[in-house]
Scaffold this motif. Structure first.
Motif, PDB file in Angstrom:
ATOM      1  N   UNK A  55     -47.229  -2.495   7.879  1.00  0.00           N
ATOM      2  CA  UNK A  55     -45.922  -3.127   7.678  1.00  0.00           C
ATOM      3  C   UNK A  55     -46.042  -4.550   7.116  1.00  0.00           C
ATOM      4  N   UNK A  56     -46.906  -5.364   7.724  1.00  0.00           N
ATOM      5  CA  UNK A  56     -47.011  -6.759   7.257  1.00  0.00           C
ATOM      6  C   UNK A  56     -47.570  -6.820   5.830  1.00  0.00           C
ATOM      7  N   UNK A  57     -48.667  -6.086   5.515  1.00  0.00           N
ATOM      8  CA  UNK A  57     -49.126  -6.087   4.115  1.00  0.00           C
ATOM      9  C   UNK A  57     -48.057  -5.593   3.133  1.00  0.00           C
ATOM     10  N   UNK A  58     -47.312  -4.546   3.517  1.00  0.00           N
ATOM     11  CA  UNK A  58     -46.288  -4.018   2.608  1.00  0.00           C
ATOM     12  C   UNK A  58     -45.159  -5.014   2.390  1.00  0.00           C
ATOM     13  N   UNK A  59     -44.838  -5.756   3.452  1.00  0.00           N
ATOM     14  CA  UNK A  59     -43.810  -6.793   3.323  1.00  0.00           C
ATOM     15  C   UNK A  59     -44.293  -7.858   2.334  1.00  0.00           C
ATOM     16  N   UNK A  60     -45.520  -8.304   2.525  1.00  0.00           N
ATOM     17  CA  UNK A  60     -46.026  -9.378   1.668  1.00  0.00           C
ATOM     18  C   UNK A  60     -46.313  -8.919   0.247  1.00  0.00           C
ATOM     19  N   UNK A  61     -46.541  -7.606   0.062  1.00  0.00           N
ATOM     20  CA  UNK A  61     -46.689  -7.050  -1.293  1.00  0.00           C
ATOM     21  C   UNK A  61     -45.336  -6.845  -1.953  1.00  0.00           C
ATOM     22  N   UNK A  62     -44.250  -6.942  -1.174  1.00  0.00           N
ATOM     23  CA  UNK A  62     -42.919  -6.751  -1.750  1.00  0.00           C
ATOM     24  C   UNK A  62     -42.470  -5.293  -1.799  1.00  0.00           C
ATOM     25  N   UNK A 116     -43.329  -7.598  18.051  1.00  0.00           N
ATOM     26  CA  UNK A 116     -43.349  -8.797  18.888  1.00  0.00           C
ATOM     27  C   UNK A 116     -43.621 -10.042  18.045  1.00  0.00           C
ATOM     28  N   UNK A 117     -42.842 -11.071  18.302  1.00  0.00           N
ATOM     29  CA  UNK A 117     -43.047 -12.358  17.637  1.00  0.00           C
ATOM     30  C   UNK A 117     -44.310 -12.980  18.232  1.00  0.00           C
ATOM     31  N   UNK A 118     -45.320 -13.143  17.389  1.00  0.00           N
ATOM     32  CA  UNK A 118     -46.636 -13.591  17.843  1.00  0.00           C
ATOM     33  C   UNK A 118     -47.189 -14.651  16.910  1.00  0.00           C
ATOM     34  N   UNK A 119     -47.951 -15.618  17.461  1.00  0.00           N
ATOM     35  CA  UNK A 119     -48.511 -16.684  16.612  1.00  0.00           C
ATOM     36  C   UNK A 119     -49.320 -16.147  15.425  1.00  0.00           C
ATOM     37  N   UNK A 165     -48.498 -15.058   8.960  1.00  0.00           N
ATOM     38  CA  UNK A 165     -48.389 -14.188   7.787  1.00  0.00           C
ATOM     39  C   UNK A 165     -46.963 -13.937   7.339  1.00  0.00           C
ATOM     40  N   UNK A 166     -46.022 -13.917   8.302  1.00  0.00           N
ATOM     41  CA  UNK A 166     -44.625 -13.605   7.984  1.00  0.00           C
ATOM     42  C   UNK A 166     -43.709 -14.496   8.814  1.00  0.00           C
ATOM     43  N   UNK A 167     -42.422 -14.485   8.458  1.00  0.00           N
ATOM     44  CA  UNK A 167     -41.417 -15.156   9.293  1.00  0.00           C
ATOM     45  C   UNK A 167     -40.721 -14.111  10.156  1.00  0.00           C
ATOM     46  N   UNK A 168     -40.254 -14.561  11.329  1.00  0.00           N
ATOM     47  CA  UNK A 168     -39.454 -13.685  12.184  1.00  0.00           C
ATOM     48  C   UNK A 168     -38.041 -14.232  12.299  1.00  0.00           C
ATOM     49  N   UNK A 169     -37.110 -13.314  12.416  1.00  0.00           N
ATOM     50  CA  UNK A 169     -35.727 -13.693  12.729  1.00  0.00           C
ATOM     51  C   UNK A 169     -35.681 -14.220  14.156  1.00  0.00           C
ATOM     52  N   UNK A 170     -34.517 -14.682  14.570  1.00  0.00           N
ATOM     53  CA  UNK A 170     -34.319 -15.002  15.978  1.00  0.00           C
ATOM     54  C   UNK A 170     -34.568 -13.727  16.787  1.00  0.00           C
ATOM     55  N   UNK A 171     -35.047 -13.868  18.035  1.00  0.00           N
ATOM     56  CA  UNK A 171     -35.363 -12.685  18.849  1.00  0.00           C
ATOM     57  C   UNK A 171     -34.134 -11.812  19.098  1.00  0.00           C
TER      58      UNK A 171
END
Ligand code: GLN
Length: 232
Positions: free
Chosen positions: A61-68, A78-81, A86-92
């Motif tokens: 998921x994260x690589x695909x997001x960053x690849x567009x 889970x919102x994690x450091x 690598x990505x931004x998270x919305x509000x929880x």
């Protein structure tokens, strides 16, 4: 470059891993669940078109997001450091801890992580549940070879039922969902106090509109309606 990304600026293409009920799963060939309904509502309220859902492995998921290839992750993530690098998270939008799931036959009923010593334990690759198991390996409670890593939690729970692992570490709400459908039971919980967020690329400023929409559906009762529909 916005033009190279998954959708146009008007469209947000959501991605998930539909093996995590009740947040995302497939029913009659369709991707459904709380996250799916929430993401569609929020994208719409934020003034964007909902693109076609992309269903891939959690770890992709994260690589695909960053690849567009996708523009938004809605996957009980889970919102994690480490992820925030690598990505931004919305509000929880949800709070969860981890559960230790065992077979419902009453055979093995651990009451704490120490009682997992020398047992075969499973989790889904790249998750916070896997992180708990890494801590157990680090602490010497189990060894590396006691760990079974699965592509997704549905497969892990299947293997637990079949007796190929003795426990699965998995998010509490999803564990509870599996106990209703499969012969598994929650032995105990690990209070990790996690929060889920929607993931977006770090250069995508549409996240401000997404956060406004989350606040709006919390205020007008739509969020509660979605909880009632999918969680109760
Ligand atoms: N919340 C857990 C994590 O972010 C599990 C998510 C999932 O399996 N979809 O790692």
């Amino acid at each position: 470059l916005a033009g190279c990304q998954g959708g146009s600026d008007d469209t947000i293409v959501p991605g998930t891993n539909a093996t995590f009920p009740p947040f995302e799963y497939t029913q009659d060939g369709e991707i459904v669940g709380f996250d799916v309904a929430l993401a569609e509502e929020v994208i719409d309220r934020a003034g964007y078109e909902v693109g076609e859902w992309v269903d891939i492995d959690f770890g992709s998921l994260i690589p695909s997001l960053n690849d567009g290839d996708i523009d938004l992750i809605a996957a009980g993530m889970t919102i994690e450091p480490g992820r925030k690098e690598q990505i931004d998270f919305s509000d929880p939008y949800w709070e969860a801890s981890q559960a230790v799931l065992v077979r419902a036959d009453g055979g093995f009923q651990p009451g704490s992580v120490d009682e997992l010593a020398d047992r075969r334990v499973g989790a889904q690759a790249g998750t916070t549940g896997e992180g708990q198991i890494e801590d157990l390996i680090e602490a010497g409670t189990i060894t590396e070879s006691d760990y079974r890593q699965y592509e997704n939690y549905t497969l892990a729970v299947q293997d637990l039922e079949n007796g190929n692992v003795d426990a699965v570490v998995i998010d509490v709400p999803v564990a509870q969902n599996f106990t209703a459908e499969r012969s598994v039971a929650v032995a105990f919980e690990i209070d990790t106090g996690e929060q889920y967020g929607l993931g977006m690329r770090q250069d995508d400023d549409r996240i401000a509109d997404i956060n406004d929409a989350i606040a709006e559906i919390r205020e007008d009762g739509t969020y509660d309606d979605l909880v009632a529909e999918w969680h109760e």
